[in-house]
Scaffold this motif. Structure first.
Motif, PDB file in Angstrom:
ATOM      1  N   GLN A  69      49.930  29.026  40.326  1.00 41.60           N
ATOM      2  CA  GLN A  69      50.447  28.143  39.279  1.00 41.60           C
ATOM      3  C   GLN A  69      50.510  28.891  37.944  1.00 41.60           C
ATOM      4  OE1 GLN A  69      47.386  25.224  41.040  1.00 41.60           O
ATOM      5  NE2 GLN A  69      48.545  23.956  39.588  1.00 41.60           N
ATOM      6  N   ASN A  70      51.396  28.416  37.077  1.00 36.95           N
ATOM      7  CA  ASN A  70      51.636  29.116  35.811  1.00 36.95           C
ATOM      8  C   ASN A  70      50.368  29.328  34.989  1.00 36.95           C
ATOM      9  OD1 ASN A  70      54.419  29.464  36.158  1.00 36.95           O
ATOM     10  ND2 ASN A  70      54.807  27.352  35.496  1.00 36.95           N
ATOM     11  N   ASP A  71      49.490  28.336  34.958  1.00 35.36           N
ATOM     12  CA  ASP A  71      48.300  28.485  34.110  1.00 35.36           C
ATOM     13  C   ASP A  71      47.358  29.588  34.581  1.00 35.36           C
ATOM     14  OD1 ASP A  71      48.707  26.892  31.920  1.00 35.36           O
ATOM     15  OD2 ASP A  71      47.722  25.120  32.764  1.00 35.36           O
ATOM     16  N   PHE A  72      47.475  30.007  35.845  1.00 36.80           N
ATOM     17  CA  PHE A  72      46.625  31.091  36.343  1.00 36.80           C
ATOM     18  C   PHE A  72      47.325  32.449  36.265  1.00 36.80           C
ATOM     19  CE2 PHE A  72      44.900  27.424  38.925  1.00 36.80           C
ATOM     20  CZ  PHE A  72      43.752  27.280  38.171  1.00 36.80           C
ATOM     21  N   CYS A  73      48.531  32.467  35.710  1.00 34.28           N
ATOM     22  CA  CYS A  73      49.279  33.720  35.593  1.00 34.28           C
ATOM     23  C   CYS A  73      49.259  34.178  34.128  1.00 34.28           C
ATOM     24  CB  CYS A  73      50.705  33.513  36.090  1.00 34.28           C
ATOM     25  SG  CYS A  73      50.741  33.239  37.888  1.00 34.28           S
ATOM     26  N   GLY A 108      47.838  37.991  37.915  1.00 37.05           N
ATOM     27  CA  GLY A 108      47.983  36.842  38.820  1.00 37.05           C
ATOM     28  C   GLY A 108      49.390  36.730  39.387  1.00 37.05           C
ATOM     29  N   ASP A 109      50.382  37.070  38.570  1.00 35.19           N
ATOM     30  CA  ASP A 109      51.783  36.962  39.019  1.00 35.19           C
ATOM     31  C   ASP A 109      52.130  38.001  40.089  1.00 35.19           C
ATOM     32  OD1 ASP A 109      51.373  38.913  37.024  1.00 35.19           O
ATOM     33  OD2 ASP A 109      53.448  38.803  36.341  1.00 35.19           O
ATOM     34  N   ARG A 110      51.311  39.048  40.193  1.00 37.40           N
ATOM     35  CA  ARG A 110      51.621  40.107  41.167  1.00 37.40           C
ATOM     36  C   ARG A 110      51.473  39.642  42.610  1.00 37.40           C
ATOM     37  NH1 ARG A 110      50.534  45.149  38.328  1.00 37.40           N
ATOM     38  NH2 ARG A 110      50.392  46.244  40.302  1.00 37.40           N
ATOM     39  N   VAL A 111      50.796  38.524  42.827  1.00 36.39           N
ATOM     40  CA  VAL A 111      50.638  38.035  44.200  1.00 36.39           C
ATOM     41  C   VAL A 111      51.936  37.413  44.718  1.00 36.39           C
ATOM     42  CG1 VAL A 111      48.194  37.556  43.750  1.00 36.39           C
ATOM     43  CG2 VAL A 111      49.823  35.660  43.691  1.00 36.39           C
ATOM     44  N   VAL A 112      52.825  37.025  43.799  1.00 36.70           N
ATOM     45  CA  VAL A 112      54.013  36.262  44.206  1.00 36.70           C
ATOM     46  C   VAL A 112      54.929  37.037  45.152  1.00 36.70           C
ATOM     47  CG1 VAL A 112      56.090  35.079  43.363  1.00 36.70           C
ATOM     48  CG2 VAL A 112      53.890  34.741  42.195  1.00 36.70           C
ATOM     49  N   PRO A 113      55.340  38.279  44.803  1.00 33.67           N
ATOM     50  CA  PRO A 113      56.205  39.002  45.748  1.00 33.67           C
ATOM     51  C   PRO A 113      55.513  39.317  47.069  1.00 33.67           C
ATOM     52  CG  PRO A 113      55.673  40.373  43.821  1.00 33.67           C
ATOM     53  CD  PRO A 113      55.178  38.999  43.535  1.00 33.67           C
ATOM     54  N   VAL A 114      54.221  39.549  47.027  1.00 34.94           N
ATOM     55  CA  VAL A 114      53.481  39.838  48.265  1.00 34.94           C
ATOM     56  C   VAL A 114      53.536  38.616  49.180  1.00 34.94           C
ATOM     57  CG1 VAL A 114      51.247  40.524  49.234  1.00 34.94           C
ATOM     58  CG2 VAL A 114      51.964  41.420  47.003  1.00 34.94           C
ATOM     59  N   ILE A 115      53.259  37.448  48.613  1.00 32.93           N
ATOM     60  CA  ILE A 115      53.278  36.207  49.402  1.00 32.93           C
ATOM     61  C   ILE A 115      54.692  35.923  49.909  1.00 32.93           C
ATOM     62  CG2 ILE A 115      53.019  33.695  49.233  1.00 32.93           C
ATOM     63  CD1 ILE A 115      50.600  34.273  47.318  1.00 32.93           C
ATOM     64  N   ALA A 151      47.164  39.850  48.294  1.00 32.54           N
ATOM     65  CA  ALA A 151      47.881  38.613  47.957  1.00 32.54           C
ATOM     66  C   ALA A 151      47.006  37.716  47.086  1.00 32.54           C
ATOM     67  CB  ALA A 151      48.293  37.880  49.236  1.00 32.54           C
ATOM     68  N   CYS A 152      45.907  38.261  46.569  1.00 29.67           N
ATOM     69  CA  CYS A 152      44.947  37.509  45.744  1.00 29.67           C
ATOM     70  C   CYS A 152      44.594  38.314  44.491  1.00 29.67           C
ATOM     71  CB  CYS A 152      43.636  37.282  46.491  1.00 29.67           C
ATOM     72  SG  CYS A 152      43.769  36.452  48.067  1.00 29.67           S
ATOM     73  N   ARG A 153      44.181  37.636  43.462  1.00 33.78           N
ATOM     74  CA  ARG A 153      43.575  38.265  42.287  1.00 33.78           C
ATOM     75  C   ARG A 153      42.438  37.373  41.803  1.00 33.78           C
ATOM     76  NH1 ARG A 153      46.727  41.559  43.693  1.00 33.78           N
ATOM     77  NH2 ARG A 153      47.973  43.028  42.459  1.00 33.78           N
ATOM     78  N   GLY A 154      41.432  38.002  41.143  1.00 30.65           N
ATOM     79  CA  GLY A 154      40.276  37.250  40.685  1.00 30.65           C
ATOM     80  C   GLY A 154      40.270  36.983  39.191  1.00 30.65           C
ATOM     81  N   VAL A 155      39.524  35.948  38.791  1.00 36.61           N
ATOM     82  CA  VAL A 155      39.348  35.618  37.366  1.00 36.61           C
ATOM     83  C   VAL A 155      38.439  36.648  36.694  1.00 36.61           C
ATOM     84  CG1 VAL A 155      38.438  33.927  35.724  1.00 36.61           C
ATOM     85  CG2 VAL A 155      39.538  33.126  37.774  1.00 36.61           C
ATOM     86  N   GLU A 156      37.378  37.101  37.433  1.00 36.12           N
ATOM     87  CA  GLU A 156      36.435  38.067  36.874  1.00 36.12           C
ATOM     88  C   GLU A 156      35.812  37.573  35.572  1.00 36.12           C
ATOM     89  OE1 GLU A 156      35.913  40.667  39.556  1.00 36.12           O
ATOM     90  OE2 GLU A 156      36.013  42.026  37.845  1.00 36.12           O
ATOM     91  N   LEU A 157      35.305  36.356  35.609  1.00 41.17           N
ATOM     92  CA  LEU A 157      34.554  35.832  34.464  1.00 41.17           C
ATOM     93  C   LEU A 157      33.450  36.838  34.126  1.00 41.17           C
ATOM     94  CD1 LEU A 157      34.911  33.145  32.986  1.00 41.17           C
ATOM     95  CD2 LEU A 157      33.164  32.162  34.452  1.00 41.17           C
ATOM     96  N   ARG A 158      32.802  37.338  35.159  1.00 38.89           N
ATOM     97  CA  ARG A 158      31.890  38.482  35.016  1.00 38.89           C
ATOM     98  C   ARG A 158      32.467  39.622  35.839  1.00 38.89           C
ATOM     99  NH1 ARG A 158      27.043  35.135  37.320  1.00 38.89           N
ATOM    100  NH2 ARG A 158      28.791  34.908  38.724  1.00 38.89           N
ATOM    101  N   PRO A 159      32.459  40.849  35.272  1.00 37.47           N
ATOM    102  CA  PRO A 159      33.006  41.975  36.041  1.00 37.47           C
ATOM    103  C   PRO A 159      32.264  42.113  37.367  1.00 37.47           C
ATOM    104  CG  PRO A 159      32.485  42.646  33.769  1.00 37.47           C
ATOM    105  CD  PRO A 159      31.948  41.250  33.947  1.00 37.47           C
ATOM    106  N   GLY A 160      33.016  42.305  38.439  1.00 43.13           N
ATOM    107  CA  GLY A 160      32.392  42.440  39.752  1.00 43.13           C
ATOM    108  C   GLY A 160      32.453  41.178  40.590  1.00 43.13           C
TER     109      GLY A 160
END
Ligand code: VGL
Ligand code: ZN
Length: 209
Positions: free
Chosen positions: A10-14, A24-31, A172-181
Motif C-alpha cells: 500500500q502507498n503508505d508503506f512505500c 518498499g516499492d521495489r517489491v512491486v515488480p518482483v511480485i 518480494a519483501c522489505r522491512g520497517v527496521e524500527l530497530r536495525p536488524g
C-alpha cells in the motif's frame, strides 16, 4: 493448490507514504513477475479507522515508536497510516491487481491492531483468509509484501501454526527496521519456526529474470 498472499503493498508503506518502508516499492515488480506461478493470488490491506489506537496521534503526549499496553497486548505506536478510503491505504499503483481474487482487510477494529493477515493481534477475530484458503483447497502459502518484520512475519507465523506449508519470498519483501536488524531477526525467526525462506528466482524453472 498454492496461493500467493500479497501483504500490505500500500502507498503508505512505500517511499513518500506515512509509514514508509525503505525500498518498499521495489517489491512491486518482483511480485508482478511471479503472479502466473500461483493457483490463487490474494492480498491483505491494512485498513484503519481514523481513531485507531495504534496511532500515536490518538494518545496525547505519545510519539511514534513508543510502546504502550493496548487491550492487554504490547502495542508499538505508529504514525497515522492506511486510513480507510484515503490514497495512503490504496495498493501501490503499479501492483497488478488483475489476478487478485480476494482482498482481506485488517486493523478495522480501533481497539486492537492486526499485523497478521489471518487474525487481529489478540486472535479474537479472523479476517476470513484462513476460511478462504481452506475452501479453495490451498495447502501451500507463499508470502511477499510489507513489512518483513511486522505484517509479513505475523502472517507467516500464523500460516505455519495453522498447518499450511509456508514460504516467504525474501526479495518480494522489505522491512520497517524500527530497530536495525529487525528484518534479519524476523527472517531467522521465521526460518526457525518452519517457514521456508526463498528468493523469487527459486520459483522460476528457467532463468526468467
Ligand atoms: C504494518 C505497522 C503497522 C505492516 C501495518 O503492514 O507491516 N506495520 N501497520
Ligand atoms: Zn497498521
Amino acid at each position: 493448490m498454492n496461493c500467493l498472499v500479497i501483504v500490505d503493498v500500500q502507498n503508505d508503506f512505500c517511499p513518500g507514504g506515512a509509514l514508509p518502508v525503505q525500498e518498499g516499492d521495489r517489491v512491486v515488480p518482483v511480485i508482478n513477475r511471479l503472479l502466473d506461478r500461483f493457483d490463487r493470488v490474494v492480498a491483505t490491506q491494512d485498513w484503519h479507522p481514523p481513531g485507531h489506537l495504534s496511532f500515536a496521534a490518538n494518545h496525547p503526549g505519545r510519539t511514534p515508536g513508543e510502546v504502550i499496553q493496548l487491550a492487554g497486548l504490547e502495542q508499538v505506536l505508529w504514525p497515522v497510516h492506511c486510513v480507510q478510503d484515503t490514497p495512503g491505504a490504496e495498493f501501490h499503483p503499479d501492483l497488478d491487481l488483475s489476478r487478485i481474487q480476494a482482498v482481506f482487510r485488517k486493523g478495522v477494529d480501533p481497539e486492537v491492531d492486526s499485523y497478521s493477515g489471518f487474525f487481529d493481534n489478540g486472535r479474537r477475530r479472523s479476517t476470513g483468509l484462513e476460511e478462504y484458503l481452506r475452501r479453495e483447497g490451498v495447502e501451500e502459502v507463499y508470502i511477499g509484501g510489507l513489512a518483513t518484520d511486522y505484517c509479513v512475519r505475523w502472517t507467516a507465523l500464523d500460516a505455519v501454526r495453522l498447518g499450511f506449508r509456508t514460504w516467504v519470498i525474501e526479495d518480494a519483501c522489505r522491512g520497517v527496521e524500527l530497530r536495525p536488524g529487525d528484518t534479519a531477526a524476523a527472517l531467522a525467526e521465521m526460518a526457525q519456526t518452519g517457514v521456508q525462506i526463498i528468493h523469487s528466482n527459486d520459483l522460476c524453472r528457467d532463468p526468467c529474470f
